[in-house]
Design an enzyme around this catalytic site. Structure first.
Site, PDB file in Angstrom:
ATOM      1  N   ILE A   1      11.544 -40.073  37.181  1.00  0.00           N
ATOM      2  CA  ILE A   1      10.193 -39.787  37.677  1.00  0.00           C
ATOM      3  C   ILE A   1      10.071 -38.326  38.097  1.00  0.00           C
ATOM      4  O   ILE A   1       9.045 -37.678  37.871  1.00  0.00           O
ATOM      5  CB  ILE A   1       9.834 -40.732  38.845  1.00  0.00           C
TER       6      ILE A   1
ATOM      7  N   GLY B   1      12.853 -32.763  35.616  1.00  0.00           N
ATOM      8  CA  GLY B   1      13.877 -31.750  35.843  1.00  0.00           C
ATOM      9  C   GLY B   1      14.180 -31.526  37.313  1.00  0.00           C
ATOM     10  O   GLY B   1      15.322 -31.216  37.683  1.00  0.00           O
TER      11      GLY B   1
ATOM     12  N   GLU C   1      46.753 -48.077  45.692  1.00  0.00           N
ATOM     13  CA  GLU C   1      47.880 -47.231  45.286  1.00  0.00           C
ATOM     14  C   GLU C   1      47.614 -46.625  43.912  1.00  0.00           C
ATOM     15  O   GLU C   1      46.728 -47.096  43.185  1.00  0.00           O
ATOM     16  CB  GLU C   1      49.171 -48.058  45.250  1.00  0.00           C
ATOM     17  N   PRO C   2      48.380 -45.597  43.532  1.00  0.00           N
ATOM     18  CA  PRO C   2      48.163 -44.978  42.223  1.00  0.00           C
ATOM     19  C   PRO C   2      48.174 -45.970  41.064  1.00  0.00           C
ATOM     20  O   PRO C   2      47.419 -45.818  40.106  1.00  0.00           O
ATOM     21  CB  PRO C   2      49.324 -43.978  42.109  1.00  0.00           C
TER      22      PRO C   2
ATOM     23  N   HIS D   1      47.948 -49.480  41.578  1.00  0.00           N
ATOM     24  CA  HIS D   1      47.460 -50.795  42.003  1.00  0.00           C
ATOM     25  C   HIS D   1      46.127 -50.642  42.729  1.00  0.00           C
ATOM     26  O   HIS D   1      46.077 -50.347  43.914  1.00  0.00           O
ATOM     27  CB  HIS D   1      48.495 -51.494  42.894  1.00  0.00           C
TER      28      HIS D   1
ATOM     29  N   GLU E   1      36.181 -50.586  46.902  1.00  0.00           N
ATOM     30  CA  GLU E   1      36.199 -51.864  47.629  1.00  0.00           C
ATOM     31  C   GLU E   1      35.791 -53.027  46.730  1.00  0.00           C
ATOM     32  O   GLU E   1      35.014 -53.895  47.104  1.00  0.00           O
ATOM     33  CB  GLU E   1      35.339 -51.761  48.889  1.00  0.00           C
TER      34      GLU E   1
END
Length: 392
Positions: free
Chosen positions: A345, A348, A140-141, A143, A371
């Protein structure tokens, strides 16, 4: 468009630990990813679009509820097969694996484990075939790491339940046909409800402007006086342990899936290092590049062994939630570190969409959080070994 040249590393001959069925399932998934996912996934991520055309293929390779019995439309496979499928799909893209994980572990699993026979027969075959897609509403927003504090609730109105509240960061929400929603009853007890698209007051606004999981559809679940039929409550388990049981299955799949992302980054970096020349020779000949590559294959091998052993215990029914947490945390952290080193590695070129590494790196920033965050899983291990909770 580059051909998918992926070759899976197996430094400790882990194939010897797999059955012929395991290898057949894995290889079928691997070939499907090469054929269907790799050619389109970079463009989908750039456009921030979920490639819905992959749904039928995911169903065909058994990615939806592979461990669900055949009588309900599943493939009836074991837990190692499930893990291997998730590994191969996430080698293609974490967002596509998220779609399969949610469908399997967070939608089909709770219906199979906690639902009625009628619910199983009504929903599971259609979910397995991809005819119907689902999502899972817990976060939730306000929780996230504390799901027990949820405020989404339902009231008994005699012939139906009245559901109110909101969930966010929900994979598959924008197109899901059903949502497995966790909410508190009037006594404050958490239950699972099957909410169907089309129910009045149920909306699923999409989440935009993501830098991660761009090829996955994310949204909210909003419930405004939604009338849910009483037969849509899953009766076989309640309390916070019910959704956490689903998360155990999903986290187990992530522990395997993250290996796939790491393997793809390693394989890309290894091939590039052998081909890219500086100072008149391949950069693979330099000590610092060999250090990076050697550490990558070492960490991948350790993660493979961890996931395989966990799969054996899952098959035996002996794996604990804390053991699953350890594997999820370790393997995702391993993958994100390898993605960062592989990017180095490639120099760019590592930031371009010509290679998969930057996309994996961005995706894994979500996987390391969802999760169960990296820190919360650490505290789950801490609780398990000390017996003292340190969450507050």
């Amino acid at each position: 468009m580059k051909a998918d040249q992926f070759q899976a590393p197996d430094y400790y001959n882990l194939d010897d630990l797999l059955s012929d069925e395991h290898k057949m399932v894995r290889d079928a998934s691997r070939e499907w990813v090469k054929r269907e996912v790799s050619p389109i996934i970079e463009e989908a991520a750039q456009k921030a679009e979920f490639p819905k055309q992959l749904i039928n293929g995911l169903a065909e390779i058994g990615a939806f509820g592979p461990y669900i019995p055949e009588e309900y439309g599943g493939a009836g496979l074991d837990q190692i097969s499930y893990g291997l499928i998730m590994q191969e799909i996430e080698r293609g893209d974490s967002g596509v694996r998220s779609t399969a994980s949610v469908q399997s572990s967070l939608v089909m699993y709770p219906i199979y484990k906690y639902g009625t026979e009628d619910q199983k027969k009504k929903f599971l075959p259609k979910l397995a075939s991809g005819e119907m897609m689902g999502c899972f509403g817990l976060t939730e927003p306000d929780h996230g790491s504390n799901p027990g504090g949820m405020t989404t609730n339902f009231k008994d109105k005699g012939d139906h339940y009245l559901l109110n509240g909101a969930k966010m960061w929900i994979s598959n929400a924008p197109f899901a046909d059903i949502a497995i929603v966790w909410a508190k009853n009037e006594e404050g007890r958490i239950h699972g409800l099957i909410v169907e698209r089309g129910m009045e007051g149920f909306t699923t606004p999409e989440t935009h402007n993501k830098w991660s999981l761009r090829a996955s559809a994310t949204g909210e679940l909003v419930f405004n006086n939604v009338k849910v039929p009483k037969e849509n409550l899953m009766p076989e388990k309640s309390g916070l342990g019910a959704p956490l049981g689903c998360l155990d299955s999903a986290r187990y799949g992530i522990a395997w899936g993250a290996i796939g992302a790491a393997m793809d980054c390693y394989d890309t970096a290894l091939r590039y290092a052998k081909e890219r020349e500086q100072f008149g020779k391949p950069i693979a000949s330099f000590q610092l590049q060999q250090k990076k590559l050697a550490e990558m294959i070492t960490e991948i091998t350790k993660a493979q062994l961890l996931a395989w052993r966990l799969g054996v215990m899952r098959n035996e029914g002996t794996a604990t939630s804390a053991q699953i947490s350890m594997a999820k945390r370790n393997n995702v952290a391993m993958a994100i570190n390898i993605a960062r080193e592989a990017r180095q590695i490639l120099g760019g070129m590592g930031i371009t969409g010509e290679y998969s590494i930057m996309r994996h790196s961005m995706n894994l920033e979500s996987v390391i959080t969802y999760e169960g965050t990296h820190d919360i899983h650490l505290l789950i291990t801490g609780l398990d070994i000390t017996g003292i909770p340190a969450f507050q």
